[in-house]
Design a protein around this motif. Structure first.
Motif: not given
Length: 306
Positions: A98-106
């Motif tokens: 399973f792949i988890f992505t967080i877009k444009d990290v802050i």
């Protein structure tokens, strides 16, 4: 970072069975912008994997884990309090990942992220090893030095694996034998410590074996987001603890490992002992000063009454 996974592992074993634990990678991610991508591999049967629902949790420093989302049947359900459009989840059946992505990290995304699945047969939720996300402008750096020290004492041999000056502090150190099987007996892992003022860290791990195993080779393996490496102990036909060496040489190098002779180890041990004694002396000094001050205050107060 691994406290949550360890707790679940203990619970599982208390029921008398072993579970299949998700393996997360990388161990950590350091970046200041763009997306952060992490994987969760679960080596179960193909049928079980296809019907599996995966939870992703976020755990910030000093806080309890909080469920971020649920991924089931190709659909994403994000919990209240999180912005749904910033997250993406997918499944790669061929790799059982399973792949988890967080877009444009802050900066607020800085936390450890765990994947988990519910084992219906045993009625327990199984957590992965975790991936720590560090949102920082500082770039990750591999260890500047790694070595194995050796000390033979009576009927035992102690190997000390030192991994020095790396960033971030997240690292996994394990020992394996010649069959590439993990060694867990008589292994002590120290905590990471800050080695320099430049946010660089170091760690040590100890393996103690019977002296009869001196001809066996062991490996210290470390996993860091910027580098993975395996350090072997001495060659089978070499005994560094008894081999004579010139006085100007304080170490012997073979391959990727450095095995120091006894004088070098004693020097390092003596230095650490000196630091400990110095700290204790300073502590006693302040304690004595405190009691002298208290006695002086009481005497002065009684003098005023008289």
């Amino acid at each position: 970072m691994l406290l949550l996974a360890a707790l679940v592992a203990t619970t599982a074993w208390s029921y008398g069975f072993a579970q299949i634990y998700p393996v997360q990678s990388p161990i950590s991610i350091t970046k200041s912008q763009r997306s952060a991508r992490m994987t969760c591999e679960i080596k179960v049967s193909e049928e079980m994997f296809e019907s599996m629902a995966v939870h992703w949790y976020q755990q910030k420093e000093g806080r309890a884990p909080e469920r971020l989302l649920l991924f089931s049947d190709g659909k994403l359900a994000v919990e209240t309090g999180f912005i749904a459009k910033r997250y993406m989840a997918e499944k790669v059946s061929s790799q059982k990942r399973f792949i988890f992505t967080i877009k444009d990290v802050i900066p607020d995304d800085t936390a450890t992220y765990y994947c988990a699945y519910w084992d219906d047969h045993h009625d327990i939720k199984i957590f992965g090893s975790g991936t720590k996300l560090i949102v920082s402008s500082k770039v990750s750096s591999p260890p500047a030095n790694s070595e194995i020290l050796q000390k033979e004492h009576e009927n035992q041999i102690t190997y000390v694996c030192l991994v020095e000056k790396f960033y971030p502090e997240v690292i996994r150190v394990t020992w394996t034998d010649e069959k590439n099987e993990e060694v867990t007996d008589n292994v002590v892992k120290g905590d990471t410590w800050k080695a320099t003022k430049n946010e660089e860290y170091s760690i040590g791990s100890w393996l103690t074996v019977p002296v009869e195993n001196k001809d066996k080779k062991y490996y210290c393996k470390y996993e860091h987001e910027s580098q993975e490496r395996s350090l072997p102990t001495q060659e089978k036909d070499t005994d560094f603890s008894t081999k004579a060496a010139p006085q100007e040489d304080d170490c012997n190098t073979s391959g990727n490992s450095t095995v120091f002779n006894r004088d070098h180890i004693i020097h390092r041990t003596a230095y650490l002992a000196y630091i400990v004694l110095l700290l204790k002396s300073s502590m006693y000094y302040f304690i004595v000063l405190f009691f002298i001050y208290r006695m002086w205050t009481v005497t002065k107060h009684q003098g005023k009454k008289a």
